[in-house]
Design an enzyme around this catalytic site. Sequence first.
Site, short mmCIF file in Angstrom:
data_model
loop_
_atom_site.label_atom_id
_atom_site.label_comp_id
_atom_site.label_asym_id
_atom_site.label_seq_id
_atom_site.Cartn_x
_atom_site.Cartn_y
_atom_site.Cartn_z
N LYS A 1 1.03 -1.38 -0.05
CA LYS A 1 0.20 -0.44 -0.17
C LYS A 1 0.42 1.40 -0.30
CE LYS A 1 -3.29 2.52 2.67
NZ LYS A 1 -4.93 2.04 3.71
N LYS B 1 -1.64 -0.98 -3.64
CA LYS B 1 -2.90 -0.66 -3.84
C LYS B 1 -2.51 1.04 -3.52
CE LYS B 1 -7.05 1.95 -0.70
NZ LYS B 1 -7.61 2.32 0.30
#
Length: 334
Positions: free
Chosen positions: A206, A259
Amino acid sequence: MPSANSTSNPLDLVQRPRRLRRMAALRRMVQETQLTVNDLIYPVFVMEGEDKKEEIVSMPDCYRYTLDLLVKEVADAYNLGINAIALFPLVADEKKDNQGTEGYNPEGLVQRSIRTIKKEVPEIVVITDVALDPFSSYGHDGIVEDGVILNDETVAVLVKMSVSQAEAGADMVAPSDMMDGRIGAIRAGLDDAGYTDVGIIAYSAKYASAYYGPFRDALESAPKFGDKKTYQMDPGNTDEAMKEVELDIEEGADIVMVKPALAYMDIIRRVKEYSDVPVAAYNVSGEYAMIKAAAQKGWIDEKKIVLETLTSMKRAGADLILTYFAKQVALMLK
């Protein structure tokens, strides 16, 4: 001299790739990557109250729902063939503190939402977010002390949050905080509490991305100071992503996630080539908002762009895609 209708051909070609593009049926037969409704996870936003839905200004056609209306939205999604939702709460400021205690309140908004959804739409997979930022008075993913985000103390809270969500009926928990060691601690906490069947989707790679802006509008969870660069990853790093993925798999992650997705296709590909567990990609709010804005201007064909974008994520290696376009895509695929 050959006539205009001559069948002679100056090209001596054995291979003509266009032969397989000549008809729609042929193209479908040889399509290498196929996007299906089974690839989709639908992120949804829940808020307190009754009989209300609020459009998120920076995410056109995306709404916060009160629980009574959210249940209908989830049922609609399931009837379209969508197998899973990811649940995110809008928490009132008065319920936020530095320890994120509302996150493991058995009567909190998340826990009540899980119970209601599982009662009304029992077959849908309910995935819950595990992080402090929706519940934090500072808007950070961890406990703050003197401007520093504490790791181990935060992990202890994440374990409590995960167990509380499992008790409410969550099928999978999704730690999105990027604290070190949280996957192993959550797995142990769930197992010790008897929730060995509850899975973990780890936000493993992320990044500290500018693509998250509209999501923070949706949950009113922007950090009150600084940024998230001490725990989310530098956009320039790839080897670090692989280290995070390796650690999360070793600690018990059932699915790993990248992400954002669109600007990180190379990371999705590297993770897919390495991973022996399914790989998810999050088609985040900024990616959604850019397509919506361009479509509203009439600059692009929204439906075609959406399908191309999600197909490219799957082509890169994503087994699952979290996307706010999920219902729209499900309808298109039907």
